[in-house]
Write an enzyme that holds these catalytic residues in place. Structure first.
Site, PDB file in Angstrom:
ATOM      1  N   ARG A  94       0.833  -1.195   0.000  1.00  0.00           N
ATOM      2  CA  ARG A  94       0.000   0.000   0.000  1.00  0.00           C
ATOM      3  C   ARG A  94       0.870   1.248   0.000  1.00  0.00           C
ATOM      4  O   ARG A  94       2.037   1.215   0.393  1.00  0.00           O
ATOM      5  CB  ARG A  94      -0.928  -0.002   1.218  1.00  0.00           C
ATOM      6  CG  ARG A  94      -1.942  -1.137   1.199  1.00  0.00           C
ATOM      7  CD  ARG A  94      -2.790  -1.149   2.465  1.00  0.00           C
ATOM      8  NE  ARG A  94      -3.862  -2.141   2.374  1.00  0.00           N
ATOM      9  CZ  ARG A  94      -3.725  -3.417   2.699  1.00  0.00           C
ATOM     10  NH1 ARG A  94      -2.549  -3.858   3.137  1.00  0.00           N
ATOM     11  NH2 ARG A  94      -4.736  -4.259   2.592  1.00  0.00           N
ATOM     12  N   LYS A 112      -2.225  -2.812   7.690  1.00  0.00           N
ATOM     13  CA  LYS A 112      -3.657  -2.600   7.873  1.00  0.00           C
ATOM     14  C   LYS A 112      -4.281  -3.705   8.718  1.00  0.00           C
ATOM     15  O   LYS A 112      -5.143  -3.446   9.568  1.00  0.00           O
ATOM     16  CB  LYS A 112      -4.349  -2.533   6.505  1.00  0.00           C
ATOM     17  CG  LYS A 112      -5.826  -2.194   6.574  1.00  0.00           C
ATOM     18  CD  LYS A 112      -6.434  -2.062   5.193  1.00  0.00           C
ATOM     19  CE  LYS A 112      -7.918  -1.722   5.286  1.00  0.00           C
ATOM     20  NZ  LYS A 112      -8.538  -1.589   3.936  1.00  0.00           N
ATOM     21  N   HIS A 154      -4.232   3.243  -5.306  1.00  0.00           N
ATOM     22  CA  HIS A 154      -4.439   1.913  -4.727  1.00  0.00           C
ATOM     23  C   HIS A 154      -4.659   0.856  -5.801  1.00  0.00           C
ATOM     24  O   HIS A 154      -4.462  -0.344  -5.550  1.00  0.00           O
ATOM     25  CB  HIS A 154      -5.637   1.938  -3.768  1.00  0.00           C
ATOM     26  CG  HIS A 154      -5.758   0.693  -2.947  1.00  0.00           C
ATOM     27  ND1 HIS A 154      -4.900   0.371  -1.904  1.00  0.00           N
ATOM     28  CD2 HIS A 154      -6.642  -0.349  -3.026  1.00  0.00           C
ATOM     29  CE1 HIS A 154      -5.239  -0.789  -1.384  1.00  0.00           C
ATOM     30  NE2 HIS A 154      -6.297  -1.246  -2.034  1.00  0.00           N
ATOM     31  N   ARG A 183      -1.989  -1.720  -6.501  1.00  0.00           N
ATOM     32  CA  ARG A 183      -2.034  -2.973  -5.731  1.00  0.00           C
ATOM     33  C   ARG A 183      -2.943  -3.981  -6.418  1.00  0.00           C
ATOM     34  O   ARG A 183      -2.618  -5.178  -6.489  1.00  0.00           O
ATOM     35  CB  ARG A 183      -2.516  -2.679  -4.307  1.00  0.00           C
ATOM     36  CG  ARG A 183      -2.639  -3.896  -3.393  1.00  0.00           C
ATOM     37  CD  ARG A 183      -2.900  -3.428  -1.963  1.00  0.00           C
ATOM     38  NE  ARG A 183      -3.357  -4.468  -1.068  1.00  0.00           N
ATOM     39  CZ  ARG A 183      -2.558  -5.302  -0.401  1.00  0.00           C
ATOM     40  NH1 ARG A 183      -1.252  -5.223  -0.561  1.00  0.00           N
ATOM     41  NH2 ARG A 183      -3.057  -6.192   0.422  1.00  0.00           N
ATOM     42  N   TRP A 219      -3.253 -10.008   3.262  1.00  0.00           N
ATOM     43  CA  TRP A 219      -4.690  -9.895   3.520  1.00  0.00           C
ATOM     44  C   TRP A 219      -5.066 -10.741   4.734  1.00  0.00           C
ATOM     45  O   TRP A 219      -4.534 -11.832   4.942  1.00  0.00           O
ATOM     46  CB  TRP A 219      -5.487 -10.353   2.312  1.00  0.00           C
ATOM     47  CG  TRP A 219      -5.593  -9.312   1.242  1.00  0.00           C
ATOM     48  CD1 TRP A 219      -6.350  -8.177   1.259  1.00  0.00           C
ATOM     49  CD2 TRP A 219      -4.913  -9.297  -0.024  1.00  0.00           C
ATOM     50  NE1 TRP A 219      -6.191  -7.460   0.099  1.00  0.00           N
ATOM     51  CE2 TRP A 219      -5.314  -8.124  -0.716  1.00  0.00           C
ATOM     52  CE3 TRP A 219      -4.004 -10.160  -0.646  1.00  0.00           C
ATOM     53  CZ2 TRP A 219      -4.838  -7.793  -1.981  1.00  0.00           C
ATOM     54  CZ3 TRP A 219      -3.531  -9.834  -1.905  1.00  0.00           C
ATOM     55  CH2 TRP A 219      -3.953  -8.657  -2.555  1.00  0.00           C
ATOM     56  N   TYR A 243      -9.956 -11.851  -7.056  1.00  0.00           N
ATOM     57  CA  TYR A 243      -8.993 -11.987  -8.160  1.00  0.00           C
ATOM     58  C   TYR A 243      -9.041 -13.388  -8.789  1.00  0.00           C
ATOM     59  O   TYR A 243      -8.352 -13.637  -9.775  1.00  0.00           O
ATOM     60  CB  TYR A 243      -7.561 -11.735  -7.647  1.00  0.00           C
ATOM     61  CG  TYR A 243      -7.381 -10.384  -7.004  1.00  0.00           C
ATOM     62  CD1 TYR A 243      -7.323  -9.227  -7.780  1.00  0.00           C
ATOM     63  CD2 TYR A 243      -7.272 -10.254  -5.627  1.00  0.00           C
ATOM     64  CE1 TYR A 243      -7.162  -7.978  -7.194  1.00  0.00           C
ATOM     65  CE2 TYR A 243      -7.107  -9.009  -5.028  1.00  0.00           C
ATOM     66  CZ  TYR A 243      -7.061  -7.877  -5.815  1.00  0.00           C
ATOM     67  OH  TYR A 243      -6.904  -6.638  -5.230  1.00  0.00           O
TER      68      TYR A 243
END
Length: 330
Positions: free
Chosen positions: A180, A207, A266, A269, A292, A301
């Protein structure tokens, strides 16, 4: 400013500001607080808590959250509707009016973020703090599923030609690692091991609040080596100073000159993840590389890796014997 001072039935001395310069209003609040204190002690009623008290307690308990600053901003906006409001008086009708007001000035997705914050605080007040007996039902607005925005290599090549020099390696590194923007711009040399070809993001920087190990491919290594010696602490700089933001006017102008629309920083990414999915990288590996928190977050994805799925689908064909196939032609 008038102050309220009295002794509760339990013997506690209460002293607080009334928040008003009008004696009549201060007296009314004094009488109300004194009566409530009596009911709590003598009748066993739950004390009445306000939205302000709940908001402060929530912020104190969630200082570790990555979204702490955003939560503070949301609570600041909500104050115009909920300031000094007793939690028992916050019902579905009031919450619906707040949501309608936010939709009028923003999107339904944004309104849902505010509704989610109200729901979270009220649930804590009910189930954890035992301040209220029930939580009103809060209905979120339906949100359209947003498509994944990514760029093919050909468009990235065009973009690179239009970017100013100080942003090129930032984009190259972002596309090579999937990190990020904040993690890239705040990356320090102490977080990089060029010999092991490895970088890492500390848990308090991520995050998901989990440390991320970042393997550095040859392209990422090249971007780092070009920055070596420019600053003693930070990796990416401009005119000798650490970069503060990459989503700048120069970035937007480069997109415009490249003919690229509807593309945010973003989305670099998303581009990184899409390229890996298209190359057949398994989703669980992609999840680990991207840091994640859950598998659900990388499933978006999966549709980009038909070749990988085809390999697994072919496994069924291997189970068909010549005998089975011969029977099927009769």
């Amino acid at each position: 400013m008038w102050w309220i001072i009295f002794t509760s039935p339990s013997g506690d001395r209460i002293r607080c500001s009334s928040g008003t310069t009008e004696k009549a209003k201060a007296q009314e609040l004094h009488d109300q607080m004194k009566a409530e204190a009596w009911r709590v002690i003598r009748l066993g009623e739950k004390p009445s808590y306000t939205w302000d008290e709940a908001g402060v307690k929530f912020l104190l308990e969630t200082q570790h959250k990555a979204s702490h600053r955003d939560d503070k901003a949301k609570l600041g906006w909500l104050q115009q509707f909920l300031r000094n409001k007793p939690l028992q008086e916050i019902d579905r009708e009031l919450i619906a009016k707040i949501a309608q007001r936010k939709v009028a000035e923003a999107s339904t997705s944004t309104a849902n973020r505010y509704l989610a914050l109200i729901r979270t605080i009220l649930r804590k007040a009910c189930h954890e703090w035992e301040w209220i007996d029930k939580v009103p039902k809060i209905r979120a607005y339906p949100e359209p599923k947003r498509r994944i925005r990514w760029l093919p290599p050909e468009q990235v090549a065009v973009l690179m030609k239009e970017l100013p020099e100080h942003l090129r390696d930032v984009v190259v590194f972002s596309l090579s690692t999937g990190l990020r923007q904040g993690n890239v711009l705040k990356l320090e040399w102490s977080q990089v091991d060029l010999d092991l070809k490895l970088a890492w993001i500390h848990a308090d920087q991520a995050k998901a609040r989990k440390a991320i190990s970042v393997p550095l491919n040859s392209t990422a290594m090249g971007a780092l080596l070009r920055q070596a010696g420019k600053h003693p602490v930070r990796v990416f700089t401009y005119c000798g100073k650490p970069l503060v933001t990459a989503n700048s006017r120069a970035w937007r102008k480069a997109l415009e000159r490249s003919g690229i629309t509807d593309f945010r920083w973003h989305d670099l990414r998303h581009t990184w993840a899409s390229w890996l999915a298209q190359s057949g990288v398994p989703m669980n590996v992609l999840q680990e590389l991207g840091g994640w928190a859950s598998y659900e977050m990388v499933r978006k994805y999966a549709h980009l890796s038909p070749a990988q799925l085809g390999v697994h689908a072919e496994k069924v064909s291997e189970r068909f014997s010549d005998t089975i196939l011969a029977q099927s032609t009769k």
